[in-house]
Design a protein around this motif. Sequence first.
Motif, PDB file in Angstrom:
ATOM      1  N   THR A 192       0.812  -1.394  -0.149  1.00  0.00           N
ATOM      2  CA  THR A 192      -0.095  -0.038  -0.041  1.00  0.00           C
ATOM      3  C   THR A 192       1.037   1.085  -0.149  1.00  0.00           C
ATOM      4  O   THR A 192       0.584   2.281  -0.509  1.00  0.00           O
ATOM      5  CB  THR A 192      -1.032   0.076   1.095  1.00  0.00           C
ATOM      6  N   VAL A 193       1.870   1.308   0.693  1.00  0.00           N
ATOM      7  CA  VAL A 193       2.690   2.516   0.905  1.00  0.00           C
ATOM      8  C   VAL A 193       3.461   2.820  -0.425  1.00  0.00           C
ATOM      9  O   VAL A 193       3.490   3.917  -1.206  1.00  0.00           O
ATOM     10  CB  VAL A 193       3.662   2.585   1.919  1.00  0.00           C
ATOM     11  N   PRO A 194       4.212   1.763  -1.163  1.00  0.00           N
ATOM     12  CA  PRO A 194       4.836   1.839  -2.361  1.00  0.00           C
ATOM     13  C   PRO A 194       3.799   2.420  -3.352  1.00  0.00           C
ATOM     14  O   PRO A 194       3.952   3.140  -4.428  1.00  0.00           O
ATOM     15  CB  PRO A 194       5.553   0.866  -2.795  1.00  0.00           C
ATOM     16  N   LEU A 195       2.490   1.917  -3.629  1.00  0.00           N
ATOM     17  CA  LEU A 195       1.374   2.149  -4.193  1.00  0.00           C
ATOM     18  C   LEU A 195       1.231   3.491  -4.378  1.00  0.00           C
ATOM     19  O   LEU A 195       1.137   4.155  -5.378  1.00  0.00           O
ATOM     20  CB  LEU A 195       0.187   1.031  -4.168  1.00  0.00           C
ATOM     21  N   LEU A 196       1.153   4.078  -3.271  1.00  0.00           N
ATOM     22  CA  LEU A 196       0.621   5.367  -2.790  1.00  0.00           C
ATOM     23  C   LEU A 196       1.642   6.360  -3.533  1.00  0.00           C
ATOM     24  O   LEU A 196       1.682   7.310  -4.257  1.00  0.00           O
ATOM     25  CB  LEU A 196       0.514   5.528  -1.375  1.00  0.00           C
ATOM     26  N   LEU A 197       3.101   5.853  -3.213  1.00  0.00           N
ATOM     27  CA  LEU A 197       4.071   6.789  -3.766  1.00  0.00           C
ATOM     28  C   LEU A 197       4.118   6.656  -5.087  1.00  0.00           C
ATOM     29  O   LEU A 197       4.333   7.865  -5.979  1.00  0.00           O
ATOM     30  CB  LEU A 197       5.321   6.356  -3.227  1.00  0.00           C
ATOM     31  N   VAL A 198       3.905   5.639  -5.760  1.00  0.00           N
ATOM     32  CA  VAL A 198       3.799   5.451  -7.495  1.00  0.00           C
ATOM     33  C   VAL A 198       2.769   6.116  -7.882  1.00  0.00           C
ATOM     34  O   VAL A 198       2.882   6.932  -8.928  1.00  0.00           O
ATOM     35  CB  VAL A 198       4.008   3.911  -7.786  1.00  0.00           C
ATOM     36  N   VAL A 199       1.566   6.282  -7.444  1.00  0.00           N
ATOM     37  CA  VAL A 199       0.624   6.878  -7.890  1.00  0.00           C
ATOM     38  C   VAL A 199       0.731   8.513  -7.861  1.00  0.00           C
ATOM     39  O   VAL A 199       0.589   9.044  -8.984  1.00  0.00           O
ATOM     40  CB  VAL A 199      -0.636   6.806  -6.945  1.00  0.00           C
ATOM     41  N   PHE A 200       1.401   8.906  -6.920  1.00  0.00           N
ATOM     42  CA  PHE A 200       1.904  10.534  -6.737  1.00  0.00           C
ATOM     43  C   PHE A 200       3.087  10.682  -7.646  1.00  0.00           C
ATOM     44  O   PHE A 200       2.995  11.696  -8.476  1.00  0.00           O
ATOM     45  CB  PHE A 200       1.913  10.911  -5.488  1.00  0.00           C
ATOM     46  N   ALA A 201       3.975   9.965  -7.686  1.00  0.00           N
ATOM     47  CA  ALA A 201       5.013   9.991  -8.664  1.00  0.00           C
ATOM     48  C   ALA A 201       4.706  10.259 -10.133  1.00  0.00           C
ATOM     49  O   ALA A 201       5.088  10.885 -10.725  1.00  0.00           O
ATOM     50  CB  ALA A 201       6.121   9.051  -8.584  1.00  0.00           C
ATOM     51  N   LEU A 202       3.794   9.220 -10.629  1.00  0.00           N
ATOM     52  CA  LEU A 202       2.993   9.337 -11.876  1.00  0.00           C
ATOM     53  C   LEU A 202       2.267  10.383 -12.186  1.00  0.00           C
ATOM     54  O   LEU A 202       2.482  11.179 -12.992  1.00  0.00           O
ATOM     55  CB  LEU A 202       2.481   8.005 -12.137  1.00  0.00           C
ATOM     56  N   THR A 203       1.729  11.033 -11.306  1.00  0.00           N
ATOM     57  CA  THR A 203       0.775  12.246 -11.135  1.00  0.00           C
ATOM     58  C   THR A 203       1.768  13.528 -11.382  1.00  0.00           C
ATOM     59  O   THR A 203       1.778  14.364 -12.379  1.00  0.00           O
ATOM     60  CB  THR A 203       0.088  12.305 -10.007  1.00  0.00           C
ATOM     61  N   TYR A 204       2.903  13.494 -10.555  1.00  0.00           N
ATOM     62  CA  TYR A 204       3.694  14.652 -10.716  1.00  0.00           C
ATOM     63  C   TYR A 204       4.659  14.587 -12.116  1.00  0.00           C
ATOM     64  O   TYR A 204       4.747  15.469 -12.824  1.00  0.00           O
ATOM     65  CB  TYR A 204       4.903  14.462  -9.656  1.00  0.00           C
ATOM     66  N   ALA A 205       4.981  13.328 -12.605  1.00  0.00           N
ATOM     67  CA  ALA A 205       5.725  13.284 -13.805  1.00  0.00           C
ATOM     68  C   ALA A 205       4.677  13.635 -14.966  1.00  0.00           C
ATOM     69  O   ALA A 205       5.117  14.375 -15.931  1.00  0.00           O
ATOM     70  CB  ALA A 205       5.911  11.933 -14.224  1.00  0.00           C
ATOM     71  N   ALA A 206       3.392  13.332 -14.936  1.00  0.00           N
ATOM     72  CA  ALA A 206       2.292  13.766 -16.059  1.00  0.00           C
ATOM     73  C   ALA A 206       2.084  15.296 -15.724  1.00  0.00           C
ATOM     74  O   ALA A 206       2.269  16.069 -16.788  1.00  0.00           O
ATOM     75  CB  ALA A 206       0.862  13.017 -15.581  1.00  0.00           C
ATOM     76  N   LEU A 207       2.042  15.801 -14.535  1.00  0.00           N
ATOM     77  CA  LEU A 207       1.980  17.405 -14.202  1.00  0.00           C
ATOM     78  C   LEU A 207       3.186  17.957 -14.927  1.00  0.00           C
ATOM     79  O   LEU A 207       2.986  19.106 -15.684  1.00  0.00           O
ATOM     80  CB  LEU A 207       1.959  17.606 -12.926  1.00  0.00           C
ATOM     81  N   GLY A 208       4.378  17.335 -14.933  1.00  0.00           N
ATOM     82  CA  GLY A 208       5.521  18.228 -15.399  1.00  0.00           C
ATOM     83  C   GLY A 208       5.635  18.137 -16.881  1.00  0.00           C
ATOM     84  O   GLY A 208       6.238  18.831 -17.428  1.00  0.00           O
ATOM     85  N   ARG A 209       4.903  17.017 -17.447  1.00  0.00           N
ATOM     86  CA  ARG A 209       5.080  16.929 -18.871  1.00  0.00           C
ATOM     87  C   ARG A 209       3.820  17.903 -19.568  1.00  0.00           C
ATOM     88  O   ARG A 209       4.232  18.408 -20.680  1.00  0.00           O
ATOM     89  CB  ARG A 209       4.619  15.431 -19.248  1.00  0.00           C
ATOM     90  N   VAL A 210       2.737  18.017 -18.692  1.00  0.00           N
ATOM     91  CA  VAL A 210       1.816  18.864 -19.293  1.00  0.00           C
ATOM     92  C   VAL A 210       2.095  20.368 -19.054  1.00  0.00           C
ATOM     93  O   VAL A 210       1.866  21.311 -19.909  1.00  0.00           O
ATOM     94  CB  VAL A 210       0.458  18.673 -18.355  1.00  0.00           C
ATOM     95  N   ASP A 211       2.863  20.624 -18.058  1.00  0.00           N
ATOM     96  CA  ASP A 211       3.219  22.159 -17.540  1.00  0.00           C
ATOM     97  C   ASP A 211       4.652  22.028 -17.278  1.00  0.00           C
ATOM     98  O   ASP A 211       4.926  21.731 -16.015  1.00  0.00           O
ATOM     99  CB  ASP A 211       2.164  22.623 -16.735  1.00  0.00           C
ATOM    100  N   ALA A 212       5.552  22.588 -17.691  1.00  0.00           N
ATOM    101  CA  ALA A 212       6.992  22.193 -17.520  1.00  0.00           C
ATOM    102  C   ALA A 212       7.265  23.347 -16.551  1.00  0.00           C
ATOM    103  O   ALA A 212       8.093  23.154 -15.557  1.00  0.00           O
ATOM    104  CB  ALA A 212       8.000  22.818 -18.813  1.00  0.00           C
ATOM    105  N   ALA A 213       6.387  24.366 -16.200  1.00  0.00           N
ATOM    106  CA  ALA A 213       6.783  25.292 -15.096  1.00  0.00           C
ATOM    107  C   ALA A 213       5.804  24.757 -13.823  1.00  0.00           C
ATOM    108  O   ALA A 213       5.780  25.825 -12.922  1.00  0.00           O
ATOM    109  CB  ALA A 213       6.310  26.763 -15.607  1.00  0.00           C
TER     110      ALA A 213
END
Length: 185
Positions: free
Chosen positions: A87-108
Amino acid sequence: MSGSRHDEDGFGVGRRAAAASLSRAALAATLLVVGYFLVPLERADPATWTWLAIALTVWAVVCVRQVLAVISSPTPRLRVVEALGLTVPLLLVVFALTYAALGRVDAAAFTEPLDRMDALYFTVTVFATVGLGDIAPVSTTARVVTTLQMVLGLIAVGLIARVLFGAASLASQRRDSEHPKPEER
């Protein structure tokens, strides 16, 4: 009792069972991190909120299933280790993927562009409440997601651990009432 078997109050049913439980937890965490690096992100789009809502719903379902698995386990304390290892690594991966996607959508969105490793690093620093400051959310969306991670991280550490250990205690009590230990004389 000597040897590799302990009673459940000794936090385990033997070294092999404990090693197997730890191995399964480590394997789950490893597979999640490897999967994180393999998931394609080429088509990052503004649907980050939808992705995050679905992923967090899946995470919640996994958490509930893990609590039920702990309750029904013959070795509930060892099962807690496995549940936390998922459960803990899954939560971390969910947010890491979200941040990576956010960074791709908006570099700033962050103080620097995020690749997958940077997103995972940022996620872990937020979860660990270290907050080194080398990467910080800048956009409102990134700040909202980071705040959500902070809150869910506190819940994960506090509530989920408490619920899982409570479930382990309940399962141990149930097991002990079904199979009472012979009284020592």
